[in-house]
Design an enzyme around this catalytic site. Structure first.
Site, PDB file in Angstrom:
ATOM      1  N   HIS A  20       0.830  -1.207   0.000  1.00 37.35           N
ATOM      2  CA  HIS A  20       0.000   0.000   0.000  1.00 37.35           C
ATOM      3  C   HIS A  20       0.863   1.256   0.000  1.00 37.35           C
ATOM      4  O   HIS A  20       0.475   2.292  -0.547  1.00 37.35           O
ATOM      5  CB  HIS A  20      -0.939  -0.010   1.205  1.00 37.35           C
ATOM      6  CG  HIS A  20      -2.181  -0.810   0.965  1.00 37.35           C
ATOM      7  ND1 HIS A  20      -3.016  -1.219   1.971  1.00 37.35           N
ATOM      8  CD2 HIS A  20      -2.734  -1.281  -0.189  1.00 37.35           C
ATOM      9  CE1 HIS A  20      -4.028  -1.896   1.451  1.00 37.35           C
ATOM     10  NE2 HIS A  20      -3.871  -1.950   0.152  1.00 37.35           N
ATOM     11  N   ASP A  55     -14.346   2.403 -23.488  1.00 39.26           N
ATOM     12  CA  ASP A  55     -15.372   1.390 -23.734  1.00 39.26           C
ATOM     13  C   ASP A  55     -15.655   1.233 -25.227  1.00 39.26           C
ATOM     14  O   ASP A  55     -15.924   0.121 -25.705  1.00 39.26           O
ATOM     15  CB  ASP A  55     -16.662   1.744 -22.991  1.00 39.26           C
ATOM     16  CG  ASP A  55     -16.652   1.222 -21.559  1.00 39.26           C
ATOM     17  OD1 ASP A  55     -16.052   0.174 -21.319  1.00 39.26           O
ATOM     18  OD2 ASP A  55     -17.238   1.886 -20.680  1.00 39.26           O
ATOM     19  N   CYS A  92     -13.737  12.052 -23.960  1.00 43.82           N
ATOM     20  CA  CYS A  92     -13.362  12.055 -22.538  1.00 43.82           C
ATOM     21  C   CYS A  92     -12.628  10.782 -22.126  1.00 43.82           C
ATOM     22  O   CYS A  92     -12.347  10.583 -20.953  1.00 43.82           O
ATOM     23  CB  CYS A  92     -14.587  12.249 -21.650  1.00 43.82           C
ATOM     24  SG  CYS A  92     -15.861  10.991 -21.833  1.00 43.82           S
ATOM     25  N   GLU A 142     -20.260   5.223 -26.479  1.00 46.77           N
ATOM     26  CA  GLU A 142     -19.324   4.206 -25.994  1.00 46.77           C
ATOM     27  C   GLU A 142     -19.526   2.853 -26.653  1.00 46.77           C
ATOM     28  O   GLU A 142     -18.752   1.924 -26.405  1.00 46.77           O
ATOM     29  CB  GLU A 142     -19.468   4.038 -24.477  1.00 46.77           C
ATOM     30  CG  GLU A 142     -19.250   5.322 -23.693  1.00 46.77           C
ATOM     31  CD  GLU A 142     -19.616   5.159 -22.230  1.00 46.77           C
ATOM     32  OE1 GLU A 142     -18.735   4.756 -21.445  1.00 46.77           O
ATOM     33  OE2 GLU A 142     -20.775   5.438 -21.878  1.00 46.77           O
TER      34      GLU A 142
END
Length: 844
Positions: A469, A729, A776, A705
């Protein structure tokens, strides 16, 4: 009429105003996911038994309990909204689990004034939890007195009622699941599973072969050391066993909230775990280079600051066990508050996710039980707690899974935080001088999350690895880092000038003047290029022949929007509203959403565009409180706008909240995953209703998309005000390649000519009707692709905040006429490799 079908009367447990359940500001109740019933806005603080029966459940926070009548009806009474967060403060239970109560008997007492000041709402829900035992419910209206009739319940037919009663206590075992998570159930998916399991009353176990773990315990789940591809199944015993097994099985199949690419394939962002080289026993070697594992890329030249862990002394002998237990619980409560204060509730970042996982670890039942057992043996709270968390950490360190071994640092981090509180040791924020490179045996995740990026240039630790982490946080903060460095690094004197190369996993402990000069020259070249781009970031992005491209930002909250403006963004082209809905047990209220959207609008100002995408979730990225049916292929099922149309009240509430931002800026609403004209028209109709309700207006557009939307762009553009292409996508749907697939991900290239032709069709269809088109997706932030996107006719580029300056500079370097010629040339190509080669040659 049989006796079993006679109406069964439920009395009001409180005095107050009766409120229909669908008006409760929590979809878990409003959508009757828990069960059907009624809500009361209380004027009294004494909760009375609404029927005779047995107390079968009393929540640890004392805000909710369940009664079971002799006829099998189970009634859940839940005081307030989000009152579980009060951890029992303001509540006094007057009964115990297993106790028999009579109608009108006091069950619990709560402080109305205190709860009104701290809770989101005092609305108290009275719902039937086992609806299969009930045929109908009739609810009263208006104001009700405590003890007066509230509901009339008609029981189900005898066979159904008998079945319901039989299910009061049951056992269930789920089908075998092939674990999809690439790294098994590590901290974050384990936390998601444990949090979901805690919502059920049954005892739930995750079983792998002869081993099993408490599914409500994060540490126990991690300790099972599961791996991708292993067969596991769930087993449960209790009143809701079958329901719990079914729901949690779906959650595990879907990756326990991990993104598809994280659940099904090794991460490409983080290097695979690499064993650190043997630690050096002596001082810095002659060549000065100490080797470790690259944890976060980048180069830094700075002065060494050695960090040492403070030893905390504790005594073994305790006092009264009850008093010692109280100390542990108080320290955990304070530690939770400390960690939560570090979390931006609106940020969907690695830092927020890791710290949220730490909060979940603090609530781990196995960890607490182990510590409480120690106090029962006469140990002090501090001693018992230290033994408990060190024992769990050693258990993880002994596993053969590198990722789970590294999670031991998370256990020790939260453990030491609580221990310091128990021992009365003051911990303070790290005070680091400017220009520092930190060297330590370990840095805890919470310490890393608090590093001041303006002062800390990088760090090296002898422990940890690329999947820790700490490494994840370093990458998210943009700080060069090396883990598993040779222990000789701990002997480098404070203040020594060193060169840290996070990319190569090297620390140069005694660089020569030439080494320092070369490193500084490299840094200077990088900085000069960034400075040149940043200096022009405030000006509009205009091509050499005068064509303007609007460069805006993809953000998730107001802070990121303000940062984007500082970096030169001309607006926000994608506000991901999911950040408000994720990593929580209930949906945000309409008011909470509105406040977040208005904050973003204020950060941008009235003159800048704000495009807010409605909730984009589905079977591939589920919400714990929004159950969706299991699907063999969630990418082709309920996803994006389909979820909103399936839950129109949820979509309508979000649209009303979004429209509250309209007076503060140039508001645009965007629907995700539009695949047909019908879908867009249906969604737009709900938006128009919301506009009528609120008296506010906004532009309404569609994300392109999927190929069907691109092919129908000309038709959809008659209804939509604008388009924004989601290239990520669009690429995977056009090429039929999962962008997270371990073998196909590299081929899922947005520069493939087939994808580019979909973009061209979208632009052509939109411009025919005077609509603008943005991009985008990730391709918009790729400066290599900027000339091509301009040539395709794209009007707006919505990019990541760090890419704003570079993308604007790329626009200014080209002429639109040249870009159009380039686009015509590229669209005639056959492979992504050809396209990339052509664009690379142009960039040289």
């Amino acid at each position: 009429m049989s006796a079993t079908s006679l109406p069964f009367e439920i009395a009001a447990p409180l005095a107050g105003l009766i409120v229909p359940l669908d008006l409760v500001p929590d979809p878990v109740f409003a959508q009757k996911i828990v069960g059907d019933g009624i809500s009361i806005d209380p004027t009294s603080g004494d909760l009375l038994a609404p029927m005779a029966g047995e107390v079968v459940q009393l929540h640890g926070a004392h805000h909710a309990l369940t009664l079971r009548a002799d006829n099998g009806v189970e009634l859940l009474i839940h005081v307030g909204i989000d009152t579980v967060m009060l951890r029992g403060e303001g509540f006094m239970p007057l009964v115990r689990v297993g106790e028999r109560v009579e109608r009108g008997q006091p069950l619990l007492r709560f402080d109305v004034d205190a709860l009104a000041a701290q809770a989101r709402s005092l609305l108290t829900q009275i719902v039937v939890a086992n609806m299969d035992a009930v045929a109908a419910i009739e609810c009263c209206r208006g104001v009700v007195a405590a003890g007066a009739p509230l509901m009339r319940i008609t029981l189900a037919a005898p066979a159904a009622a008998h079945a319901a009663a039989a299910s009061v206590s049951e056992s269930a075992s789920g089908d075998a699941i092939v674990l999809p998570n690439a790294q098994g159930l590590h901290a974050r998916p384990a936390a998601v599973l444990a949090a979901a399991a805690k919502r059920y009353k049954s005892e739930i176990r995750l079983v792998r072969g002869a081993d099993e773990a408490n599914a409500k315990s994060v540490v126990a789940l991690m300790g099972l050391a599961t791996r991708q591809g292993q067969d596991v199944h769930l087993a449960a015993t209790g009143p809701d066993a079958a329901e719990a097994v079914a729901a949690l099985t779906r959650l595990i199949v879907q990756g326990c909230g991990e993104a598809a690419d994280a659940a099904h394939a090794p991460s490409v962002a983080a290097p695979a775990p690499v064993a650190a080289p043997p630690a050096a026993a002596a001082a810095v070697p002659d060549d000065g280079q100490l080797r470790g594992v690259s944890a976060a890329p980048g180069l830094a030249v700075g002065s060494v600051v050695q960090l040492r862990e403070l030893a905390i002394e504790v005594h073994e002998q305790g006092e009264n066990p009850a008093r010692e237990r109280g100390r542990i619980e108080a320290a955990i409560h304070e530690a939770r508050a400390q960690i939560e204060s570090l979390i931006d509730p609106h940020a969907k970042t690695a830092r927020a996710e890791i710290l949220a996982a730490h909060v979940e670890l603090l609530d781990d039942p196995d960890l607490l039980d182990q510590a409480i057992a120690g106090t029962s043996r006469g140990q002090s709270a501090a001693w018992a707690w230290r033994e408990a968390y060190n024992g769990f950490a050693r258990r993880l360190e002994g596993l053969d899974n590198a990722l789970l071994r590294e999670r031991a640092s998370d256990i020790r981090d939260i453990g030491r935080r609580v221990l310091a509180l128990l021992a009365g040791v003051q911990t303070s924020r790290l005070d680091i001088p400017a220009g520092s490179i930190l060297i330590a045996e370990e840095l805890s995740p919470s310490e890393t999350a608090q590093l001041d990026r303006s002062k800390v240039l990088g760090f090296a630790t002898t422990g940890g690895g690329a999947t820790s982490h700490v490494a994840i946080l370093a990458r998210s903060l943009g700080i060069p880092a090396v883990c598993g460095i040779a222990e000789a690094a701990l002997e480098i004197p404070e203040g020594t000038r060193v060169v840290l190369d996070g990319t190569r996993g090297l620390l140069h402990g005694n660089p020569s003047a030439e080494d320092l000069a070369a490193a500084r020259a490299r840094l200077a070249r990088q900085a000069a290029r960034r400075a040149e781009e940043a200096s022009g970031a405030g000006a509009p992005a205009v091509t050499r022949d005068g064509h303007r491209i609007e460069v805006v930002a993809n953000v998730t909250n107001a802070a990121e929007a303000a940062d984007a403006v500082q970096h030169g963004a001309e607006g926000v082209g994608l506000l991901r509203s999911e950040f408000l809905f994720e990593d929580r047990d209930s949906a945000p209220t309409e008011a909470e959403q509105a406040a977040a959207y208005e904050a973003v609008a204020h950060a941008l100002g009235r003159e800048r565009t704000l495009v807010i995408r409605t909730l984009d979730v589905g079977g591939d990225k589920p919400l714990a409180y929004l159950p969706l049916p299991r699907e063999d292929n969630p990418f082709l099922g309920l996803r994006g706008i389909r979820v909103g149309l399936d839950r129109p009240e949820m979509l309508r509430a979000q649209l009303r909240a979004i429209l509250r931002a309209a007076p503060h800026g140039k508001l645009h609403i965007m629907f995700p995953m539009i695949a047909s004209v019908d879908e867009f028209i249906a969604a737009k109709a709900i938006a128009l209703e919301a506009m009528t309700e609120t008296g506010q207006q906004a532009k309404v557009g569609a994300m392109i998309e999927v190929p069907s939307a691109a092919l129908l762009a000309d038709v959809i553009a008659r209804e939509a005000d604008f388009f924004s292409i989601g290239s990520n996508d669009l690429t995977q749907y056009t090429l039929a390649m999962d962008r997270g697939h371990p073998k196909l991900a590299r081929q899922a290239d947005a520069l493939h000519p087939a994808v580019l032709k979909m973009m061209a069709l979208t632009v052509e269809g939109a411009h025919r009707h005077g609509r603008w088109v943005g991009v985008c997706g990730g391709i918009a932030s790729d400066t290599l692709a900027v000339p091509l996107l301009i040539g395709l006719g794209v009007d707006e580029l919505s990019v990541s905040v760090p890419a704003i300056a570079a993308v604007k500079a790329a626009v200014k370097r080209v002429a639109r006429s040249d870009c159009e010629a380039l686009a015509r040339e590229v669209l005639a190509m056959g492979t992504a490799q050809e396209v990339r080669a052509r664009l690379s040659a142009l960039a040289e």
